[in-house]
Design a protein around this motif. Structure first.
Motif, PDB file in Angstrom:
ATOM      1  N   ARG A  87       0.838  -1.201   0.000  1.00 38.84           N
ATOM      2  CA  ARG A  87       0.000   0.000   0.000  1.00 38.84           C
ATOM      3  C   ARG A  87       0.876   1.256   0.000  1.00 38.84           C
ATOM      4  N   VAL A  88       1.960   1.207   0.771  1.00 38.53           N
ATOM      5  CA  VAL A  88       2.882   2.341   0.827  1.00 38.53           C
ATOM      6  C   VAL A  88       4.106   2.034  -0.031  1.00 38.53           C
ATOM      7  N   GLU A  89       4.231   2.732  -1.141  1.00 33.84           N
ATOM      8  CA  GLU A  89       5.386   2.563  -2.039  1.00 33.84           C
ATOM      9  C   GLU A  89       5.776   3.984  -2.438  1.00 33.84           C
ATOM     10  N   VAL A  90       6.811   4.488  -1.736  1.00 35.14           N
ATOM     11  CA  VAL A  90       7.154   5.900  -1.917  1.00 35.14           C
ATOM     12  C   VAL A  90       7.812   6.138  -3.271  1.00 35.14           C
ATOM     13  N   GLY A  91       7.354   7.170  -3.962  1.00 32.91           N
ATOM     14  CA  GLY A  91       7.944   7.522  -5.250  1.00 32.91           C
ATOM     15  C   GLY A  91       7.161   8.649  -5.875  1.00 32.91           C
ATOM     16  N   ALA A  92       7.643   9.131  -7.024  1.00 30.20           N
ATOM     17  CA  ALA A  92       6.922  10.201  -7.723  1.00 30.20           C
ATOM     18  C   ALA A  92       6.647   9.744  -9.147  1.00 30.20           C
ATOM     19  N   THR A  93       7.102  10.508 -10.147  1.00 33.06           N
ATOM     20  CA  THR A  93       6.782  10.161 -11.536  1.00 33.06           C
ATOM     21  C   THR A  93       7.437   8.848 -11.956  1.00 33.06           C
ATOM     22  N   ASP A  94       8.404   8.354 -11.140  1.00 33.23           N
ATOM     23  CA  ASP A  94       9.029   7.069 -11.450  1.00 33.23           C
ATOM     24  C   ASP A  94       8.079   5.914 -11.138  1.00 33.23           C
ATOM     25  N   LYS A  95       7.120   6.139 -10.233  1.00 38.32           N
ATOM     26  CA  LYS A  95       6.253   5.031  -9.798  1.00 38.32           C
ATOM     27  C   LYS A  95       4.769   5.291  -9.938  1.00 38.32           C
ATOM     28  N   TYR A  96       4.394   6.533 -10.164  1.00 41.91           N
ATOM     29  CA  TYR A  96       2.963   6.875 -10.242  1.00 41.91           C
ATOM     30  C   TYR A  96       2.703   7.852 -11.376  1.00 41.91           C
ATOM     31  N   GLU A  97       1.470   7.832 -11.885  1.00 41.15           N
ATOM     32  CA  GLU A  97       1.036   8.931 -12.753  1.00 41.15           C
ATOM     33  C   GLU A  97      -0.423   9.262 -12.464  1.00 41.15           C
ATOM     34  N   ALA A  98      -0.780  10.516 -12.746  1.00 43.94           N
ATOM     35  CA  ALA A  98      -2.150  10.971 -12.506  1.00 43.94           C
ATOM     36  C   ALA A  98      -3.023  10.466 -13.652  1.00 43.94           C
ATOM     37  N   ARG A  99      -4.198   9.905 -13.311  1.00 41.23           N
ATOM     38  CA  ARG A  99      -5.125   9.397 -14.335  1.00 41.23           C
ATOM     39  C   ARG A  99      -6.569   9.795 -14.014  1.00 41.23           C
ATOM     40  N   CYS A 100      -7.359   9.964 -15.050  1.00 39.96           N
ATOM     41  CA  CYS A 100      -8.792  10.229 -14.877  1.00 39.96           C
ATOM     42  C   CYS A 100      -9.520   8.895 -14.649  1.00 39.96           C
ATOM     43  N   ARG A 101     -10.804   8.970 -14.372  1.00 40.76           N
ATOM     44  CA  ARG A 101     -11.627   7.783 -14.127  1.00 40.76           C
ATOM     45  C   ARG A 101     -11.574   6.785 -15.287  1.00 40.76           C
ATOM     46  N   LYS A 102     -11.535   7.316 -16.517  1.00 39.81           N
ATOM     47  CA  LYS A 102     -11.560   6.446 -17.692  1.00 39.81           C
ATOM     48  C   LYS A 102     -10.214   5.749 -17.920  1.00 39.81           C
ATOM     49  N   CYS A 103      -9.141   6.454 -17.644  1.00 43.87           N
ATOM     50  CA  CYS A 103      -7.803   5.919 -17.934  1.00 43.87           C
ATOM     51  C   CYS A 103      -7.175   5.175 -16.757  1.00 43.87           C
ATOM     52  N   PHE A 104      -7.778   5.290 -15.575  1.00 48.34           N
ATOM     53  CA  PHE A 104      -7.244   4.608 -14.387  1.00 48.34           C
ATOM     54  C   PHE A 104      -7.491   3.106 -14.499  1.00 48.34           C
ATOM     55  N   VAL A 105      -6.430   2.318 -14.324  1.00 50.36           N
ATOM     56  CA  VAL A 105      -6.564   0.860 -14.374  1.00 50.36           C
ATOM     57  C   VAL A 105      -6.117   0.285 -13.038  1.00 50.36           C
ATOM     58  N   PRO A 106      -7.077  -0.106 -12.184  1.00 47.53           N
ATOM     59  CA  PRO A 106      -6.664  -0.710 -10.913  1.00 47.53           C
ATOM     60  C   PRO A 106      -5.989  -2.051 -11.194  1.00 47.53           C
ATOM     61  N   PHE A 107      -5.225  -2.529 -10.261  1.00 43.53           N
ATOM     62  CA  PHE A 107      -4.524  -3.790 -10.480  1.00 43.53           C
ATOM     63  C   PHE A 107      -5.531  -4.921 -10.699  1.00 43.53           C
ATOM     64  N   PRO A 108      -5.209  -5.898 -11.542  1.00 44.90           N
ATOM     65  CA  PRO A 108      -6.157  -6.964 -11.885  1.00 44.90           C
ATOM     66  C   PRO A 108      -6.702  -7.710 -10.677  1.00 44.90           C
ATOM     67  N   ASP A 109      -5.897  -7.841  -9.605  1.00 44.23           N
ATOM     68  CA  ASP A 109      -6.389  -8.585  -8.450  1.00 44.23           C
ATOM     69  C   ASP A 109      -7.044  -7.680  -7.413  1.00 44.23           C
ATOM     70  N   SER A 110      -7.216  -6.385  -7.782  1.00 50.26           N
ATOM     71  CA  SER A 110      -7.842  -5.480  -6.808  1.00 50.26           C
ATOM     72  C   SER A 110      -9.353  -5.636  -6.865  1.00 50.26           C
ATOM     73  N   PRO A 111     -10.034  -5.427  -5.718  1.00 44.63           N
ATOM     74  CA  PRO A 111     -11.489  -5.585  -5.678  1.00 44.63           C
ATOM     75  C   PRO A 111     -12.219  -4.575  -6.568  1.00 44.63           C
ATOM     76  N   THR A 112     -11.511  -3.472  -6.958  1.00 42.88           N
ATOM     77  CA  THR A 112     -12.178  -2.461  -7.766  1.00 42.88           C
ATOM     78  C   THR A 112     -12.011  -2.734  -9.278  1.00 42.88           C
ATOM     79  N   ALA A 113     -11.268  -3.787  -9.625  1.00 43.25           N
ATOM     80  CA  ALA A 113     -11.003  -4.062 -11.053  1.00 43.25           C
ATOM     81  C   ALA A 113     -12.288  -4.441 -11.767  1.00 43.25           C
ATOM     82  N   ILE A 114     -12.362  -4.047 -13.041  1.00 38.97           N
ATOM     83  CA  ILE A 114     -13.566  -4.409 -13.799  1.00 38.97           C
ATOM     84  C   ILE A 114     -13.253  -5.572 -14.747  1.00 38.97           C
TER      85      ILE A 114
END
Ligand code: ADP
Ligand code: ZN
Length: 205
Positions: free
Chosen positions: A178-205
């Motif tokens: 859950r805690v993985e410290v980083g900036a543009t090397d590890k994260y990017e900002a995404r909108c609702r349409k472009c956000f892809v939760p991890f495949p094993d996450s409960p929010t995945a479609i």
């Protein structure tokens, strides 16, 4: 995004201050949405108004023991690293009128009672943090802080895929922590349409 800051100098706030009543302001949003910039902006204005400011941030690892908070755009402000909410209370300068806290999501649940106590004792508390984790799940204790705050600001980034309003922090590394410290090397900002939760996450479609 700035209308709500009109309350900085409002009659209501002036009265509140005269009455010695404190309050809580919460700033939430995804990564790169400008939470730290907004926090630093408010702290600087308080200092210009000659108010005594004290700033804290959670010490999550050695990289974060540097005594300052920083925005992705390079704004900085001096701050005290603390491990827990009770350490924050122990390090408190009794003369501080404005208390700034960054990375609120990394504090223990005790931060809720701590900021309530600070506001009860007449201080203005401004706390910024991520409202969702990399899976889009509410990031405690921010939901609890949102519900006790007098004032709430939601900041947004720009989706790096399509340019829409971004509300999510997309993890680009394959860590499942859950805690993985980083900036543009590890994260990017995404909108609702472009956000892809991890495949094993409960929010995945
Ligand atoms: P946060 O504290 O919410 O992570 P910061 O205040 O640290 O945000 O950084 C905001 C700054 O990040 C912006 O002013 C901009 O310079 C930069 N930035 C980088 N990527 C983006 C993005 N996708 N959308 C908006 N700002 C971005
Ligand atoms: Zn998008």
């Amino acid at each position: 995004m700035v209308e709500e800051f009109a309350f900085d100098n409002s009659e209501e706030r002036r009265k509140t201050r005269q009455n010695g009543v404190g309050w809580i302001e919460v700033i939430v949003g995804s990564m790169f949405s400008g939470k730290s910039e907004e926090l630093i902006r408010r702290l600087r204005r308080a200092q210009i108004a000659r108010q005594k400011v004290q700033v804290f941030k959670p010490k999550i690892d050695d990289r974060y023991s540097i005594e300052q908070i920083a925005s992705h755009s390079g704004m900085t402000h001096i701050s005290k690293p603390v491990m827990t909410a009770s350490e924050l209370m122990a390090q408190l300068d009794p003369e501080a009128e404005v208390i700034g806290i960054d990375e609120g999501q990394f504090f223990d649940a005790g931060i809720v009672e701590a900021v309530n106590k600070l506001a009860d004792s007449g201080k203005r508390v401004i706390i910024a943090g991520l409202d969702q984790d990399y899976m889009g799940k509410p990031f405690e204790p921010m939901p609890q802080l949102l519900s006790i705050a007098e004032f709430i600001t939601k900041t947004h980034a720009i989706c790096v895929k399509c340019g829409s309003t971004a509300n999510y922090s997309q993890r680009t590394s394959d860590s499942k922590e859950r805690v993985e410290v980083g900036a543009t090397d590890k994260y990017e900002a995404r909108c609702r349409k472009c956000f892809v939760p991890f495949p094993d996450s409960p929010t995945a479609i």
